[in-house]
Design a protein around this motif. Structure first.
Motif, PDB file in Angstrom:
ATOM      1  N   LEU A 118       0.809  -1.222   0.000  1.00  0.00           N
ATOM      2  CA  LEU A 118       0.000   0.000   0.000  1.00  0.00           C
ATOM      3  C   LEU A 118       0.840   1.269   0.000  1.00  0.00           C
ATOM      4  O   LEU A 118       0.332   2.347   0.286  1.00  0.00           O
ATOM      5  CB  LEU A 118      -0.937   0.002   1.213  1.00  0.00           C
ATOM      6  CG  LEU A 118      -1.872  -1.191   1.347  1.00  0.00           C
ATOM      7  CD1 LEU A 118      -2.774  -1.028   2.548  1.00  0.00           C
ATOM      8  CD2 LEU A 118      -2.693  -1.375   0.072  1.00  0.00           C
ATOM      9  N   GLY A 119       2.124   1.147  -0.315  1.00  0.00           N
ATOM     10  CA  GLY A 119       2.981   2.325  -0.337  1.00  0.00           C
ATOM     11  C   GLY A 119       3.540   2.705   1.018  1.00  0.00           C
ATOM     12  O   GLY A 119       4.122   3.785   1.175  1.00  0.00           O
ATOM     13  N   LEU A 120       3.388   1.815   2.007  1.00  0.00           N
ATOM     14  CA  LEU A 120       3.810   2.148   3.367  1.00  0.00           C
ATOM     15  C   LEU A 120       5.312   2.379   3.475  1.00  0.00           C
ATOM     16  O   LEU A 120       5.768   3.276   4.180  1.00  0.00           O
ATOM     17  CB  LEU A 120       3.394   1.022   4.322  1.00  0.00           C
ATOM     18  CG  LEU A 120       1.907   0.687   4.364  1.00  0.00           C
ATOM     19  CD1 LEU A 120       1.654  -0.438   5.335  1.00  0.00           C
ATOM     20  CD2 LEU A 120       1.099   1.913   4.751  1.00  0.00           C
ATOM     21  N   SER A 121       6.079   1.542   2.782  1.00  0.00           N
ATOM     22  CA  SER A 121       7.530   1.692   2.852  1.00  0.00           C
ATOM     23  C   SER A 121       7.974   3.039   2.287  1.00  0.00           C
ATOM     24  O   SER A 121       8.836   3.720   2.867  1.00  0.00           O
ATOM     25  CB  SER A 121       8.210   0.551   2.085  1.00  0.00           C
ATOM     26  OG  SER A 121       9.601   0.718   2.070  1.00  0.00           O
ATOM     27  N   SER A 122       7.386   3.440   1.166  1.00  0.00           N
ATOM     28  CA  SER A 122       7.762   4.717   0.556  1.00  0.00           C
ATOM     29  C   SER A 122       7.372   5.890   1.445  1.00  0.00           C
ATOM     30  O   SER A 122       8.130   6.861   1.589  1.00  0.00           O
ATOM     31  CB  SER A 122       7.099   4.857  -0.817  1.00  0.00           C
ATOM     32  OG  SER A 122       7.559   3.856  -1.694  1.00  0.00           O
ATOM     33  N   GLY A 123       6.189   5.807   2.061  1.00  0.00           N
ATOM     34  CA  GLY A 123       5.765   6.870   2.963  1.00  0.00           C
ATOM     35  C   GLY A 123       6.653   6.967   4.184  1.00  0.00           C
ATOM     36  O   GLY A 123       7.061   8.062   4.598  1.00  0.00           O
ATOM     37  N   ALA A 154      -3.641   7.882   1.673  1.00  0.00           N
ATOM     38  CA  ALA A 154      -3.638   8.246   0.257  1.00  0.00           C
ATOM     39  C   ALA A 154      -4.057   7.062  -0.610  1.00  0.00           C
ATOM     40  O   ALA A 154      -4.845   7.208  -1.557  1.00  0.00           O
ATOM     41  CB  ALA A 154      -2.256   8.746  -0.148  1.00  0.00           C
ATOM     42  N   THR A 155      -3.552   5.874  -0.288  1.00  0.00           N
ATOM     43  CA  THR A 155      -3.893   4.685  -1.076  1.00  0.00           C
ATOM     44  C   THR A 155      -5.372   4.345  -0.954  1.00  0.00           C
ATOM     45  O   THR A 155      -6.058   4.097  -1.959  1.00  0.00           O
ATOM     46  CB  THR A 155      -3.049   3.489  -0.609  1.00  0.00           C
ATOM     47  OG1 THR A 155      -1.673   3.757  -0.865  1.00  0.00           O
ATOM     48  CG2 THR A 155      -3.451   2.218  -1.338  1.00  0.00           C
ATOM     49  N   LEU A 156      -5.885   4.329   0.275  1.00  0.00           N
ATOM     50  CA  LEU A 156      -7.293   3.958   0.475  1.00  0.00           C
ATOM     51  C   LEU A 156      -8.229   5.005  -0.119  1.00  0.00           C
ATOM     52  O   LEU A 156      -9.270   4.661  -0.699  1.00  0.00           O
ATOM     53  CB  LEU A 156      -7.571   3.775   1.963  1.00  0.00           C
ATOM     54  CG  LEU A 156      -6.840   2.602   2.640  1.00  0.00           C
ATOM     55  CD1 LEU A 156      -7.258   2.486   4.098  1.00  0.00           C
ATOM     56  CD2 LEU A 156      -7.114   1.297   1.904  1.00  0.00           C
ATOM     57  N   LEU A 157      -7.883   6.276   0.000  1.00  0.00           N
ATOM     58  CA  LEU A 157      -8.725   7.318  -0.588  1.00  0.00           C
ATOM     59  C   LEU A 157      -8.724   7.237  -2.109  1.00  0.00           C
ATOM     60  O   LEU A 157      -9.764   7.385  -2.752  1.00  0.00           O
ATOM     61  CB  LEU A 157      -8.250   8.695  -0.132  1.00  0.00           C
ATOM     62  CG  LEU A 157      -8.510   9.040   1.347  1.00  0.00           C
ATOM     63  CD1 LEU A 157      -7.867  10.373   1.708  1.00  0.00           C
ATOM     64  CD2 LEU A 157     -10.015   9.081   1.627  1.00  0.00           C
ATOM     65  N   LEU A 158      -7.550   6.982  -2.691  1.00  0.00           N
ATOM     66  CA  LEU A 158      -7.469   6.854  -4.139  1.00  0.00           C
ATOM     67  C   LEU A 158      -8.246   5.640  -4.625  1.00  0.00           C
ATOM     68  O   LEU A 158      -8.994   5.714  -5.611  1.00  0.00           O
ATOM     69  CB  LEU A 158      -6.007   6.751  -4.573  1.00  0.00           C
ATOM     70  CG  LEU A 158      -5.735   6.596  -6.077  1.00  0.00           C
ATOM     71  CD1 LEU A 158      -6.309   7.784  -6.856  1.00  0.00           C
ATOM     72  CD2 LEU A 158      -4.238   6.466  -6.337  1.00  0.00           C
ATOM     73  N   ALA A 159      -8.094   4.515  -3.930  1.00  0.00           N
ATOM     74  CA  ALA A 159      -8.820   3.306  -4.319  1.00  0.00           C
ATOM     75  C   ALA A 159     -10.318   3.494  -4.138  1.00  0.00           C
ATOM     76  O   ALA A 159     -11.118   3.066  -4.983  1.00  0.00           O
ATOM     77  CB  ALA A 159      -8.335   2.118  -3.507  1.00  0.00           C
ATOM     78  N   GLY A 160     -10.721   4.147  -3.030  1.00  0.00           N
ATOM     79  CA  GLY A 160     -12.136   4.375  -2.786  1.00  0.00           C
ATOM     80  C   GLY A 160     -12.750   5.350  -3.770  1.00  0.00           C
ATOM     81  O   GLY A 160     -13.908   5.216  -4.165  1.00  0.00           O
ATOM     82  N   ALA A 173      -3.771   1.337  -6.664  1.00  0.00           N
ATOM     83  CA  ALA A 173      -3.623   2.596  -5.934  1.00  0.00           C
ATOM     84  C   ALA A 173      -2.347   2.587  -5.100  1.00  0.00           C
ATOM     85  O   ALA A 173      -1.627   3.591  -5.028  1.00  0.00           O
ATOM     86  CB  ALA A 173      -4.836   2.829  -5.039  1.00  0.00           C
ATOM     87  N   GLY A 174      -2.039   1.441  -4.474  1.00  0.00           N
ATOM     88  CA  GLY A 174      -0.817   1.334  -3.691  1.00  0.00           C
ATOM     89  C   GLY A 174       0.425   1.517  -4.540  1.00  0.00           C
ATOM     90  O   GLY A 174       1.383   2.171  -4.128  1.00  0.00           O
ATOM     91  N   LEU A 175       0.417   0.949  -5.742  1.00  0.00           N
ATOM     92  CA  LEU A 175       1.558   1.114  -6.642  1.00  0.00           C
ATOM     93  C   LEU A 175       1.740   2.577  -7.043  1.00  0.00           C
ATOM     94  O   LEU A 175       2.867   3.077  -7.109  1.00  0.00           O
ATOM     95  CB  LEU A 175       1.365   0.241  -7.884  1.00  0.00           C
ATOM     96  CG  LEU A 175       1.488  -1.268  -7.673  1.00  0.00           C
ATOM     97  CD1 LEU A 175       1.131  -2.010  -8.956  1.00  0.00           C
ATOM     98  CD2 LEU A 175       2.903  -1.631  -7.230  1.00  0.00           C
ATOM     99  N   ALA A 176       0.629   3.257  -7.301  1.00  0.00           N
ATOM    100  CA  ALA A 176       0.709   4.661  -7.696  1.00  0.00           C
ATOM    101  C   ALA A 176       1.266   5.518  -6.558  1.00  0.00           C
ATOM    102  O   ALA A 176       2.175   6.352  -6.756  1.00  0.00           O
ATOM    103  CB  ALA A 176      -0.667   5.169  -8.117  1.00  0.00           C
ATOM    104  N   VAL A 177       0.735   5.317  -5.366  1.00  0.00           N
ATOM    105  CA  VAL A 177       1.202   6.094  -4.207  1.00  0.00           C
ATOM    106  C   VAL A 177       2.663   5.781  -3.901  1.00  0.00           C
ATOM    107  O   VAL A 177       3.464   6.678  -3.614  1.00  0.00           O
ATOM    108  CB  VAL A 177       0.311   5.805  -2.987  1.00  0.00           C
ATOM    109  CG1 VAL A 177       0.907   6.418  -1.716  1.00  0.00           C
ATOM    110  CG2 VAL A 177      -1.100   6.349  -3.218  1.00  0.00           C
ATOM    111  N   SER A 178       3.026   4.495  -3.982  1.00  0.00           N
ATOM    112  CA  SER A 178       4.406   4.100  -3.712  1.00  0.00           C
ATOM    113  C   SER A 178       5.375   4.749  -4.698  1.00  0.00           C
ATOM    114  O   SER A 178       6.440   5.255  -4.303  1.00  0.00           O
ATOM    115  CB  SER A 178       4.529   2.579  -3.781  1.00  0.00           C
ATOM    116  OG  SER A 178       5.848   2.171  -3.533  1.00  0.00           O
TER     117      SER A 178
END
Length: 355
Positions: A118-123, A154-160, A173-178
């Protein structure tokens, strides 16, 4: 009605599975033994009796009880202030990442999912790099955790925003945010990092437990107790997701609300682990697969076994990172990749032969 060969083979494998209680007891014993043995390894020669004596002394008992040794302040400090908190942090982080990976793979129905999907590492990396460059390293765990939570939202809002929170939308969405946060992190490093900050940033980005002390143990173990244990109890719900959203709904699972809740809990657990260890890859990817080969596909079994296996795995990886090339120390993430990539390839080949 005849049984198909594949179903018959699957049934035979299930009958041959080692009982779950036996596996839990064996892995728990290996974990305790790993903690003691790994404390003894390092430049200073430490004996198991000294480890036991130090532990008894700090718990308020007689250090000589049951064969323990009385230690000098220096040797006690090596055990209690340097090695023990690092090893316990490694155990908690390994358990948390393996547990998070199991949940992510089940809820997204994606065998390649890991805790950082979900992009957690990048965040977390963006938050950590920011405080390192601002020379306020004391806030690093807080900033890394905050960055992970921002990435989650950001990931959950984008996916939602794209519609219902389906596994495919969540992954995309996770890939995009990451990718976006990773680019921001690279830009910040390129634009601002100077001198020794490059080494400090690189060490954190590759994963390191060298700075783990008792506050890190409190963060990692606290997250494991408060978030990890409830996640271990969601095995039946995750098993329902294995048959698809419609089947899960028919079984009484509130699909969207449950997915939001599980993704949020997994992100909180992962964010806490990343905040004290940096980005350590492969633990949450390979350990759930390895456990499934031994224990089957039931998530209520895989979840606790993955946590135990992840703790053991990361203890020994971190022990290797600090001892194999002494006096140099490798970032943990390098060794997890060196070990994890071939192991994952072997697991894939083994799974293919089983099918």
């Amino acid at each position: 009605m005849t049984t198909r060969p594949a179903e018959a083979a699957s049934a035979r494998r299930e009958r041959r599975r080692v009982p779950t209680v036996v596996l839990v007891l064996v892995l728990s014993g290996i974990l305790l033994l790993s903690i003691v043995l790994s404390v003894t390894l390092g430049p200073a020669d430490i004996r198991p009796a000294e480890v036991w004596g130090s532990l008894l002394g700090h718990l308020g008992f007689d250090p000589t009880l049951l064969g323990g040794d009385v230690l000098s302040p220096l040797r006690d400090g090596i055990i209690w202030e340097l090695r023990m908190p690092r090893i316990l942090t490694a155990a908690a982080v390994g358990a948390g990442l393996a547990l998070s990976g199991t949940v992510m793979q089940a809820i997204t129905r994606n065998p390649l999912a890991d805790p950082y999907l979900l992009g957690l590492s990048s965040g977390a990396s963006l938050g950590a790099v920011a405080v390192i460059l601002l020379s306020v390293g004391v806030l690093l765990p807080v900033a890394a955790f905050a960055g992970a939570i921002v990435a989650l939202l950001a990931t959950l809002l984008l996916a939602g925003a794209a519609g219902a929170l389906t596994p495919t939308r969540t992954v995309l969405a996770g890939l995009a945010v990451s990718s976006f946060l990773g680019a921001l992190t690279s830009l910040v490093i390129f634009w601002s990092a100077t001198g020794d900050t490059y080494r400090e940033i690189l060490s954190w980005l590759l994963g390191s437990l060298s700075g783990a002390r008792w506050p890190a143990v409190a963060i990692a173990l606290g997250a494991l107790l408060l978030v990890g244990i409830p996640l271990m109890l969601t095995g039946r719900t995750l098993d329902a997701f294995a048959f698809g959203d419609n089947a899960a709904s028919a079984l009484g699972v509130g699909v969207n609300s449950t997915r939001w809740l599980l993704l949020s809990a997994t992100a909180l657990l992962t964010g806490a682990m990343v905040s004290v260890s940096g980005s350590i890859g492969f633990v949450g990817l390979i350990l759930p697969h390895a456990v499934r080969l031994v224990a089957g596909q039931r998530n209520r079994v895989v979840l606790p076994l993955s946590a135990l296996a992840g703790a053991i795995f990361l203890i020994w990886i971190d022990t290797g990172a600090r001892t194999l090339f002494d006096p140099r120390e490798l970032p943990v993430g390098i060794l997890t990749a060196v070990v994890g990539a071939p192991v994952f390839a072997l697991l894939l080949l083994k799974a293919r032969r089983i099918r």
